[in-house]
Design a protein around this motif. Structure first.
Motif, PDB file in Angstrom:
ATOM      1  N   LYS A  74       0.827  -1.201   0.000  1.00 31.66           N
ATOM      2  CA  LYS A  74       0.000   0.000   0.000  1.00 31.66           C
ATOM      3  C   LYS A  74       0.872   1.266   0.000  1.00 31.66           C
ATOM      4  O   LYS A  74       0.569   2.230  -0.683  1.00 31.66           O
ATOM      5  N   LEU A  75       1.938   1.207   0.788  1.00 33.75           N
ATOM      6  CA  LEU A  75       2.767   2.399   0.999  1.00 33.75           C
ATOM      7  C   LEU A  75       4.174   1.987   1.399  1.00 33.75           C
ATOM      8  O   LEU A  75       4.337   1.190   2.335  1.00 33.75           O
ATOM      9  N   CYS A  76       5.171   2.483   0.714  1.00 34.76           N
ATOM     10  CA  CYS A  76       6.547   2.165   1.128  1.00 34.76           C
ATOM     11  C   CYS A  76       7.519   3.250   0.693  1.00 34.76           C
ATOM     12  O   CYS A  76       7.199   4.068  -0.170  1.00 34.76           O
ATOM     13  N   LEU A  77       8.668   3.258   1.288  1.00 34.82           N
ATOM     14  CA  LEU A  77       9.680   4.232   0.917  1.00 34.82           C
ATOM     15  C   LEU A  77      10.370   3.782  -0.368  1.00 34.82           C
ATOM     16  O   LEU A  77      10.651   2.588  -0.526  1.00 34.82           O
ATOM     17  N   PRO A  78      10.659   4.699  -1.268  1.00 30.15           N
ATOM     18  CA  PRO A  78      11.370   4.322  -2.495  1.00 30.15           C
ATOM     19  C   PRO A  78      12.708   3.662  -2.155  1.00 30.15           C
ATOM     20  O   PRO A  78      13.449   4.138  -1.298  1.00 30.15           O
ATOM     21  N   GLY A  79      12.968   2.547  -2.799  1.00 31.86           N
ATOM     22  CA  GLY A  79      14.239   1.852  -2.590  1.00 31.86           C
ATOM     23  C   GLY A  79      14.232   0.871  -1.436  1.00 31.86           C
ATOM     24  O   GLY A  79      15.216   0.174  -1.206  1.00 31.86           O
ATOM     25  N   GLU A 173       4.990   9.405  -6.454  1.00 31.31           N
ATOM     26  CA  GLU A 173       4.970   8.745  -7.767  1.00 31.31           C
ATOM     27  C   GLU A 173       4.864   7.230  -7.606  1.00 31.31           C
ATOM     28  O   GLU A 173       4.050   6.578  -8.243  1.00 31.31           O
ATOM     29  N   LEU A 174       5.705   6.698  -6.735  1.00 26.06           N
ATOM     30  CA  LEU A 174       5.727   5.243  -6.539  1.00 26.06           C
ATOM     31  C   LEU A 174       4.413   4.730  -5.957  1.00 26.06           C
ATOM     32  O   LEU A 174       3.832   3.767  -6.452  1.00 26.06           O
ATOM     33  N   ASN A 175       3.949   5.416  -4.925  1.00 32.20           N
ATOM     34  CA  ASN A 175       2.775   4.910  -4.223  1.00 32.20           C
ATOM     35  C   ASN A 175       1.455   5.279  -4.888  1.00 32.20           C
ATOM     36  O   ASN A 175       0.388   4.896  -4.411  1.00 32.20           O
ATOM     37  N   SER A 176       1.545   6.004  -5.999  1.00 29.85           N
ATOM     38  CA  SER A 176       0.323   6.328  -6.752  1.00 29.85           C
ATOM     39  C   SER A 176       0.099   5.359  -7.903  1.00 29.85           C
ATOM     40  O   SER A 176      -0.872   5.486  -8.634  1.00 29.85           O
ATOM     41  N   LEU A 177       1.009   4.420  -8.065  1.00 30.42           N
ATOM     42  CA  LEU A 177       0.845   3.427  -9.137  1.00 30.42           C
ATOM     43  C   LEU A 177      -0.461   2.660  -8.948  1.00 30.42           C
ATOM     44  O   LEU A 177      -0.851   2.390  -7.808  1.00 30.42           O
TER      45      LEU A 177
ATOM     46  N   ARG B 146      -2.612  10.379   0.072  1.00 34.96           N
ATOM     47  CA  ARG B 146      -3.473  10.692  -1.074  1.00 34.96           C
ATOM     48  C   ARG B 146      -2.673  10.466  -2.356  1.00 34.96           C
ATOM     49  O   ARG B 146      -1.747  11.229  -2.635  1.00 34.96           O
ATOM     50  N   PRO B 147      -3.014   9.439  -3.123  1.00 33.64           N
ATOM     51  CA  PRO B 147      -2.259   9.187  -4.345  1.00 33.64           C
ATOM     52  C   PRO B 147      -2.460  10.295  -5.381  1.00 33.64           C
ATOM     53  O   PRO B 147      -3.509  10.936  -5.414  1.00 33.64           O
ATOM     54  N   ASP B 148      -1.453  10.491  -6.180  1.00 25.58           N
ATOM     55  CA  ASP B 148      -1.535  11.453  -7.268  1.00 25.58           C
ATOM     56  C   ASP B 148      -1.610  10.631  -8.555  1.00 25.58           C
ATOM     57  O   ASP B 148      -0.608  10.113  -9.038  1.00 25.58           O
ATOM     58  N   THR B 149      -2.796  10.499  -9.080  1.00 30.45           N
ATOM     59  CA  THR B 149      -2.990   9.602 -10.227  1.00 30.45           C
ATOM     60  C   THR B 149      -2.369  10.146 -11.517  1.00 30.45           C
ATOM     61  O   THR B 149      -2.234   9.425 -12.496  1.00 30.45           O
ATOM     62  N   LEU B 150      -1.977  11.393 -11.502  1.00 28.29           N
ATOM     63  CA  LEU B 150      -1.379  11.978 -12.713  1.00 28.29           C
ATOM     64  C   LEU B 150       0.128  11.735 -12.786  1.00 28.29           C
ATOM     65  O   LEU B 150       0.725  11.832 -13.850  1.00 28.29           O
ATOM     66  N   SER B 151       0.733  11.418 -11.632  1.00 29.95           N
ATOM     67  CA  SER B 151       2.197  11.232 -11.634  1.00 29.95           C
ATOM     68  C   SER B 151       2.551   9.777 -11.887  1.00 29.95           C
ATOM     69  O   SER B 151       1.864   8.863 -11.458  1.00 29.95           O
TER      70      SER B 151
END
Lengths: 201, 155
Positions: A74-79, A173-177, B146-151
């Protein structure tokens, strides 16, 4: 007869000597030294320091996420790589900490699990192990909610703010995938004994 | 007697070994237990106790106050010991903890310090050791992302 008794006594002696070693693995450090080591300020990194490691892609640092796999997905630090705390203490830590030349930073949602893991690893002789202060909660408070308000900003404040902004962007960016892509991506990066590098990149 | 004279060396080795084993077995100032097994309560979170649960505990409780803040021992009628975290292994404190029959509660304003002390003491074989926390599980993330769906990441 004399030889038999000698062998018997020596065998008994050997059994007695080996009795305390029946434990699978116990801490190797001396208690006093371990306590002094783990109460030192140098065993932790702030979220700002970790943000800098992430932004600069520091190859001498490995970040281990001790939370459950579903939380990691759900949520993690990059790397970071996922190694649930229960799994960490249930298996041979050498599978994960065998590279003694790089620094390992543990984090969890709060302070508890990361600090248990820190003492556990150091007790077993893994000296370059650290905990991220405040865990994911502190990351969200400090890095993700970083704002600057005021008229003037010092060079130092500006550098910290810039690192937070860049780290926050990577994190978002990562966690919005999309979930499907993220699950596939995380599975390929799951921490395993065979694959020590890579992670939630 | 004749037998003793014949085997004095072997008997001496045996006695010395037995003494060393006994010393190691009953000594609380060395690590000798299986680390993973001793740490298990921390993974199961059975080593955490809230103030509400603490007040309902029966039997003598030893409250270890690891800092300036923390709940008062008088409030619960139990024994409270203020101790600096780096002095926890000093024999006068350690002996008191080891000889405690009831639960030992670690109280500190910083969970990170309680967690470190808990792990060190537990690995020394001290059971019935708990960390006093404000929540039942402090490891629950209360922050929303809050995810950013545009990024999209640059893969």
């Amino acid at each position: 007869m004399r030889n038999k008794i000698t062998i018997l006594l020596l065998s008994l002696s050997l059994i007695l000597a080996l009795l305390p070693l029946t434990a699978n693995r116990s801490f190797t450090e001396k208690p006093g030294k371990l306590l002094s080591d783990v109460l030192d300020e140098d065993v932790t990194f702030s979220v700002d320091q970790v943000a800098r490691f992430i932004v600069t892609e520091d190859s001498t640092i490995r970040i281990i996420d001790l939370r459950k796999p579903e939380e990691f997905r759900k949520l993690c630090l990059p790397g970071s790589v996922n190694l649930p705390y229960a799994e960490f203490i249930g298996t041979d830590p050498d599978m994960y900490l065998n590279n003694r030349n790089i620094k390992t930073i543990f984090y969890s949602n709060s302070d508890l699990d990361a600090n248990y893991a820190l003492v556990y690893a150091r007790g077993l002789g893994y000296e370059l192990t650290y905990a991220m202060e405040g865990g994911m909660t502190e990351w969200m408070n400090t890095v993700m909610e970083s704002k600057f308000s005021g008229e003037r900003i010092s060079a130092r404040e500006n550098a910290v703010f810039e690192i937070r902004t860049r780290a926050g962007k990577l994190f978002t960016e990562l966690n919005s995938l999309p979930e499907s892509e993220k699950v596939r991506f995380m599975e390929s990066k799951k921490f395993s004994a065979r694959k020590l590098d890579g992670g939630c990149e | 007697m004749k037998l003793l004279k014949q085997y004095w060396l072997v008997l001496l080795i045996l006695l010395l070994t037995a003494a060393a084993v006994l010393a190691r077995t009953f000594c609380h100032s060395i690590f000798k237990y299986d680390a993973g097994r001793m740490a298990k309560p921390s993974a199961l979170k059975t080593n955490l106790i809230t103030e509400e649960q603490l007040s309902s505990l029966k039997g003598a409780v030893l409250l270890l106050n690891l800092g300036e803040t923390g709940i008062s021992g008088d409030k619960h009628g139990n024994f409270t010991m203020k101790v600096n975290p780096d002095s926890i292994l000093v024999p006068k404190y350690l002996d008191k903890i080891v000889s405690q029959k009831g639960p030992v509660i670690l109280s500190c304003s910083e969970n990170s310090v309680s967690a470190r002390i808990w792990m060190v003491l537990t690995q020394l074989g001290i059971r019935n050791l708990f960390i006093l926390t404000a929540d039942q599980d402090p490891e629950i993330l209360k922050k929303e992302f809050r995810p950013d769906t545009l990024s999209m990441p640059e893969l």
